[in-house]
Design a protein around this motif. Structure first.
Motif, PDB file in Angstrom:
ATOM      1  N   GLY A 222      30.733   4.798  33.755  1.00 47.70           N
ATOM      2  CA  GLY A 222      31.089   5.345  32.455  1.00 47.70           C
ATOM      3  C   GLY A 222      29.849   5.729  31.679  1.00 47.70           C
ATOM      4  O   GLY A 222      28.749   5.871  32.245  1.00 47.70           O
ATOM      5  N   ALA A 223      30.004   5.897  30.367  1.00 48.08           N
ATOM      6  CA  ALA A 223      28.878   6.242  29.509  1.00 48.08           C
ATOM      7  C   ALA A 223      27.880   5.096  29.490  1.00 48.08           C
ATOM      8  O   ALA A 223      28.256   3.924  29.345  1.00 48.08           O
ATOM      9  N   THR A 224      26.594   5.420  29.641  1.00 49.37           N
ATOM     10  CA  THR A 224      25.559   4.390  29.702  1.00 49.37           C
ATOM     11  C   THR A 224      25.574   3.514  28.456  1.00 49.37           C
ATOM     12  O   THR A 224      25.491   2.273  28.551  1.00 49.37           O
ATOM     13  N   ARG A 225      25.665   4.118  27.288  1.00 49.09           N
ATOM     14  CA  ARG A 225      25.672   3.346  26.047  1.00 49.09           C
ATOM     15  C   ARG A 225      26.792   2.314  26.039  1.00 49.09           C
ATOM     16  O   ARG A 225      26.606   1.169  25.635  1.00 49.09           O
ATOM     17  N   ASP A 226      27.977   2.728  26.477  1.00 48.67           N
ATOM     18  CA  ASP A 226      29.122   1.827  26.463  1.00 48.67           C
ATOM     19  C   ASP A 226      28.934   0.669  27.425  1.00 48.67           C
ATOM     20  O   ASP A 226      29.272  -0.489  27.108  1.00 48.67           O
ATOM     21  N   ILE A 227      28.418   0.972  28.617  1.00 47.77           N
ATOM     22  CA  ILE A 227      28.221  -0.079  29.613  1.00 47.77           C
ATOM     23  C   ILE A 227      27.144  -1.062  29.161  1.00 47.77           C
ATOM     24  O   ILE A 227      27.284  -2.286  29.333  1.00 47.77           O
ATOM     25  N   LEU A 228      26.077  -0.565  28.554  1.00 48.53           N
ATOM     26  CA  LEU A 228      25.030  -1.468  28.074  1.00 48.53           C
ATOM     27  C   LEU A 228      25.536  -2.348  26.938  1.00 48.53           C
ATOM     28  O   LEU A 228      25.175  -3.526  26.843  1.00 48.53           O
ATOM     29  N   TYR A 235      28.924  -8.463  37.649  1.00 50.65           N
ATOM     30  CA  TYR A 235      27.722  -7.985  38.337  1.00 50.65           C
ATOM     31  C   TYR A 235      26.858  -7.141  37.408  1.00 50.65           C
ATOM     32  O   TYR A 235      25.632  -7.244  37.426  1.00 50.65           O
ATOM     33  N   THR A 236      27.490  -6.307  36.574  1.00 55.52           N
ATOM     34  CA  THR A 236      26.746  -5.517  35.601  1.00 55.52           C
ATOM     35  C   THR A 236      26.039  -6.431  34.611  1.00 55.52           C
ATOM     36  O   THR A 236      24.867  -6.217  34.270  1.00 55.52           O
ATOM     37  N   ARG A 237      26.733  -7.450  34.151  1.00 49.84           N
ATOM     38  CA  ARG A 237      26.116  -8.407  33.226  1.00 49.84           C
ATOM     39  C   ARG A 237      24.933  -9.109  33.877  1.00 49.84           C
ATOM     40  O   ARG A 237      23.919  -9.378  33.234  1.00 49.84           O
ATOM     41  N   GLN A 238      25.053  -9.380  35.169  1.00 49.58           N
ATOM     42  CA  GLN A 238      23.956 -10.011  35.907  1.00 49.58           C
ATOM     43  C   GLN A 238      22.740  -9.091  35.963  1.00 49.58           C
ATOM     44  O   GLN A 238      21.598  -9.529  35.764  1.00 49.58           O
ATOM     45  N   LEU A 239      22.961  -7.799  36.254  1.00 52.67           N
ATOM     46  CA  LEU A 239      21.860  -6.837  36.290  1.00 52.67           C
ATOM     47  C   LEU A 239      21.175  -6.732  34.934  1.00 52.67           C
ATOM     48  O   LEU A 239      19.948  -6.698  34.837  1.00 52.67           O
ATOM     49  N   LEU A 240      21.974  -6.692  33.873  1.00 48.46           N
ATOM     50  CA  LEU A 240      21.413  -6.579  32.530  1.00 48.46           C
ATOM     51  C   LEU A 240      20.640  -7.827  32.142  1.00 48.46           C
ATOM     52  O   LEU A 240      19.579  -7.751  31.511  1.00 48.46           O
ATOM     53  N   ALA A 241      21.116  -8.981  32.547  1.00 48.03           N
ATOM     54  CA  ALA A 241      20.444 -10.239  32.207  1.00 48.03           C
ATOM     55  C   ALA A 241      19.091 -10.372  32.891  1.00 48.03           C
ATOM     56  O   ALA A 241      18.209 -11.084  32.406  1.00 48.03           O
ATOM     57  N   SER A 242      18.916  -9.663  34.008  1.00 44.08           N
ATOM     58  CA  SER A 242      17.667  -9.783  34.772  1.00 44.08           C
ATOM     59  C   SER A 242      16.629  -8.741  34.385  1.00 44.08           C
ATOM     60  O   SER A 242      15.555  -8.684  34.976  1.00 44.08           O
TER      61      SER A 242
END
Length: 250
Positions: A222-228, A235-242
């Motif tokens: 989806g839109a990058t802003r929304d996902i961030l 898994y996305t939350r894991q990537l962001l946390a790292s």
């Protein structure tokens, strides 16, 4: 306009397990797309499919609405002119035996593009902020960041519609990464980018849309802003946390 699309695509190497499973995504002209995931997520295989270097085991890969057909030489010539790539390692992606002029001119010659090659190479060097006299030198005379600029010049010299960038700054130091990212941002005003990376922070700086790949499946897009701001998948939350906190301009 949709430039490239994967519809229901799955892929296996030989009789092995599936590397990609039920992939649906579209690359829209004027909207940069980031594909992120850890090693083994299937990013490299997806890149090969997008470039026509592998054939999907099932599903379809299409370019401007027409199925990508590697056996159709005329079709593939147009595809290669419209879709170019920049790879990870600027030290191995350039032929050390060739002068920079011939490296950058190679797409024009191989695609038989009728143009003033000298003028096109000079313009490409200007676009990546390298001096005109760089054309007379060899790759070993340049730093890693300058070599990556040469690789980018080679990719843009034929004025493609789409650039697929594979881990384009991962082999560079932090300062050089920032400069290359700024260069790609400026170039994205006139061509579309697909950025394949394990680094979600890099992708966020360049791409309006984001695809998150885990173990061969898209778990979020989806839109990058929304996902961030509101990551839906663990898994996305894991990537962001790292990764470090995203810059405010994202």
């Amino acid at each position: 306009m949709t430039l490239l699309a994967l519809s229901g695509v799955s892929f296996s190497y030989g009789r092995g397990s599936r590397v990609l499973q039920d992939i649906d995504l579209a690359v829209e002209a004027g909207s940069n797309l980031g594909i992120v995931g850890e090693s083994g997520s299937g990013k490299t295989t997806m890149l090969k499919l997008l470039l026509g270097l592998e054939r999907a085991s099932s599903g379809a890969v299409s370019f401007r609405g027409e199925r990508l057909d590697a056996a159709n030489r005329g079709f593939m010539r147009g595809f290669r002119r419209s879709v170019q790539a920049v790879f990870q390692d600027p030290y191995s992606s350039l032929d050390p035996r060739q002068r920079v002029f011939d490296i950058i001119a190679e797409p024009l010659r191989s695609l038989k593009i009728e143009t003033d090659i000298a003028a096109a190479v000079e313009q490409a060097l200007r676009d990546v902020d390298l001096p005109a006299d760089a054309a007379r030198r060899y790759p070993h005379e340049f730093s890693g960041g300058q070599r990556q600029r040469i690789a980018i010049a080679r990719a843009i010299v034929a004025n493609p519609d789409l650039i697929i960038a594979d881990e384009v700054v991962s082999a560079l130091d932090l300062t050089t990464r920032t400069r290359i990212i700024d260069l790609l941002r400026s170039l994205s005003a006139r061509m579309t980018f697909v950025v394949v990376s394990h680094d979600i922070a890099l992708v966020a700086l360049l791409c309006e849309r984001l695809v998150v790949l885990e173990k061969g499946r898209i778990v979020e897009q989806g839109a990058t802003r929304d996902i961030l701001a509101r990551p839906a998948h663990p898994y996305t939350r894991q990537l962001l946390a790292s990764t470090p906190r995203m810059p405010e301009r994202v």
